[in-house]
Write a protein that holds these residues in place. Structure first.
Motif, PDB file in Angstrom:
ATOM      1  N   TRP A 203       0.829  -1.207   0.000  1.00 43.22           N
ATOM      2  CA  TRP A 203       0.000   0.000   0.000  1.00 43.22           C
ATOM      3  C   TRP A 203       0.865   1.260   0.000  1.00 43.22           C
ATOM      4  CZ3 TRP A 203      -4.617  -0.327  -1.638  1.00 43.22           C
ATOM      5  CH2 TRP A 203      -5.421  -1.432  -1.358  1.00 43.22           C
ATOM      6  N   ASP A 204       1.999   1.204   0.677  1.00 49.55           N
ATOM      7  CA  ASP A 204       2.847   2.396   0.781  1.00 49.55           C
ATOM      8  C   ASP A 204       3.441   2.786  -0.567  1.00 49.55           C
ATOM      9  OD1 ASP A 204       4.314   4.264   2.821  1.00 49.55           O
ATOM     10  OD2 ASP A 204       5.889   3.535   1.483  1.00 49.55           O
ATOM     11  N   ILE A 205       3.828   1.807  -1.380  1.00 52.19           N
ATOM     12  CA  ILE A 205       4.438   2.158  -2.666  1.00 52.19           C
ATOM     13  C   ILE A 205       3.422   2.867  -3.556  1.00 52.19           C
ATOM     14  CG2 ILE A 205       3.927   0.024  -3.948  1.00 52.19           C
ATOM     15  CD1 ILE A 205       6.813   0.156  -5.021  1.00 52.19           C
ATOM     16  N   MET A 206       2.132   2.535  -3.385  1.00 49.50           N
ATOM     17  CA  MET A 206       1.095   3.228  -4.153  1.00 49.50           C
ATOM     18  C   MET A 206       0.830   4.619  -3.583  1.00 49.50           C
ATOM     19  SD  MET A 206      -1.674   0.202  -4.989  1.00 49.50           S
ATOM     20  CE  MET A 206      -1.668  -0.632  -3.393  1.00 49.50           C
ATOM     21  N   ALA A 207       0.654   4.689  -2.260  1.00 49.05           N
ATOM     22  CA  ALA A 207       0.286   5.959  -1.633  1.00 49.05           C
ATOM     23  C   ALA A 207       1.429   6.965  -1.643  1.00 49.05           C
ATOM     24  CB  ALA A 207      -0.167   5.710  -0.194  1.00 49.05           C
TER      25      ALA A 207
END
Length: 533
Positions: free
Chosen positions: A293-297
């Protein structure tokens, strides 16, 4: 016409849809969807079939000697809708008098599975599919027309599309104290999956909500909900191009009852205990959910040109990691060791912090170093559980390993894509992904990349030996002044880098460099312990 071997026919009779990823000799990737329908019944009735009906229909397909893929209704088309890039894995299939169409879940654009034409005037690419017998064995094999723009295409991922999921286990007797009161590590989610106040509307908002969710059960449930909503069109906006996107946390929180320690304080000798090993793996998978999720956000707003396929790949990865966590948590319950009852560490997130300003660095270090290392050590871990006679855990670990190969593949795909974008910005001046990767590791890693290596699975994921042979990180410890200057501001209100930081980075000539944080020596040591164990 060039053709690509997909699979023996019997390997695609288990499901009706498959994610199909091809890679060319030039390291180009192509995402496709394979649909397998029925020649005798409407696709709308597939989901209502029982096991006996499915077995009979599989027998009919295997005994069909027509040799024609269209008679068996096997189709291959682009993985994303040409309108706005929605993922087509969950498209509705509708039959008309003389055609079968896939209907995009976002805006209901329909595309003929044979011609790719749509009544809207758009068109997607479809590929001719043939079933041919192997001249030596007689085995029926599925082949497809090769895409243009590459040579020697090969299948690097063929995975069924399925909504099946390993649910978190129910509260076990072992999580209760002698008087029947639940112990702290038995706490379950008390918040609703969809917040009643200000529910997320975009994928970015869901990503940040999930990152800020400390309860592991709720994190899994929200991941399942968000990914399903994104795939089926309930979420129709990624949300990375808005003026003020939500800001991900510097480090995702954990429940207060969890004991977080330095990796070196988790005694390696105790890892011979199966429950301790499974607990350590579950901890890694919980962080892996957050990393997806962090790489997207974090990088979606920084790179507004990222295509929808990027978010489709990493949302799928988040769902996989949630599945892995749930499977491992279920095994822990079988060992009367609830998740959270043993100490955990956060060293994997230290690598995320060190690469928090560069998507190239993040892909290189997290997906092509850490996750690739998982491909090396997973077979040994599986062998340990086999020797212990723990078939259930072996089954879980084999599922995880197969998925992790696709995760490294996704990391390689988007690392190569970033290199291609850089090459375009440089007016076509060649940017070699191998050289860029080795430079990223040199700058953003400390110490040797050690073997032994799982050469076969690394190659399957796109990592030829030239990527990692004789590879060493030369990242040094910065002095106190530099360390303080480069410290990530954990209370920042913006995902954008300030003008002052931009000027400093431009002077250094290293806009894509790693970010150093307070406690850098401890962070690097923790990262190295995790990698080497």
């Amino acid at each position: 016409m060039a053709e690509v071997f997909i699979s023996p026919l019997h390997n695609i009779l288990s499901h009706f849809r498959f994610i199909l990823t091809l890679r060319s000799e030039e390291r180009k990737y192509h995402g496709l969807i394979l649909f397998r329908l029925s020649s005798s019944s409407s696709s709308a009735r597939y989901e209502d079939e029982g096991a006996d009906q499915r077995d009979r229909r599989v027998d009919d397909l295997e005994n069909d000697d027509s040799g024609n893929a269209l008679n068996r209704q096997i189709y291959v088309m682009e993985a994303t809708c040409p309108h706005l890039g929605a993922e087509m894995s969950h498209a509705d299939i509708e039959e008309y008098e003389d055609s079968v169409v896939a209907v995009c879940p976002w805006h209901r654009y329909d595309f003929d599975l044979k011609t790719g034409k749509s009544e809207t005037g758009l068109r997607t690419c479809t590929y001719d599919v043939q079933i041919m017998a192997d001249p030596k064995t007689g085995e029926e094999q599925v082949w497809m027309e090769a895409p243009q723009g590459g040579r020697n295409w090969r299948v690097v991922e063929l995975r069924p599309v399925s909504d099946e999921f390993a649910d978190p286990p129910p509260e076990s007797i072992s999580s209760l104290s002698a008087n029947g009161v639940a112990t702290p590590h038995a706490q379950e989610a008390t918040e609703p999956v969809v917040p009643e106040k200000n529910p997320p509307k975009t994928l970015m908002e869901w990503a940040v909500l999930i990152l800020n969710t400390p309860n592991p059960t709720l994190k899994v449930e929200r991941t399942r909900y968000a990914v399903h909503a994104f795939r089926t069109g309930a979420i129709t906006s990624v949300g990375n191009k808005v003026a003020h996107p939500p800001v991900p946390p510097a480090q995702p929180p954990r429940e207060t009852y969890m004991t977080i320690v330095e990796p070196g304080k988790i005694q390696s000798g105790k890892r011979r205990n199966k429950a301790v090993m499974l607990h350590a793996l579950a901890n890694i998978e919980q962080w892996a959910i957050d990393l997806a999720w962090d790489i997207m956000a974090r990088f979606g707003p920084m790179h507004k040109d990222l295509p929808p396929a990027f978010f489709a790949d990493f949302s799928k990865m988040a769902l996989d990691e949630s599945k892995h966590f749930s499977l491992l948590r279920a095994r822990l319950t079988a060992f009367s060791t609830p998740y959270g009852s043993l100490p955990i560490h956060a060293s994997l997130w230290d690598s995320a912090t060190l690469t928090s300003r560069s998507l190239l660095s993040r892909l290189a270090i997290i997906h092509l170093v850490h996750e690739a290392r998982g491909l090396d050590v997973n077979p040994k871990t599986i062998e340990k559980f086999k020797k212990a006679g723990d078939k259930e855990s072996v089954d879980v670990l084999e599922v995880i390993h197969a998925d992790e190969v696709t995760h490294v593949t996704a990391g390689h795909r988007w690392f190569v894509w970033m290199c291609e974008q850089q090459q375009q910005r440089q007016g076509g001046l060649e940017v070699n992904p191998v050289q860029v990767f080795r430079e990223e590791v040199r700058r953003c890693w400390h110490g040797d990349i050690k073997g032994p290596f799982n050469v076969e699975d690394r190659e399957k994921a796109g990592l030829s030996r030239e990527f990692y042979d004789d590879l060493k990180g030369e990242m040094s410890y910065p002095d106190h002044e530099e360390n303080a200057r480069m410290t990530m501001n954990k209370t920042t209100k913006s995902a954008e880098i300030s003008p002052e930081e931009t000027q400093v980075e431009q002077k250094r000539g290293n806009r894509e460099g790693p970010v150093y944080t307070d406690g850098i020596q401890e962070a690097l040591a923790a990262v190295r312990v995790t990698y080497e164990t």
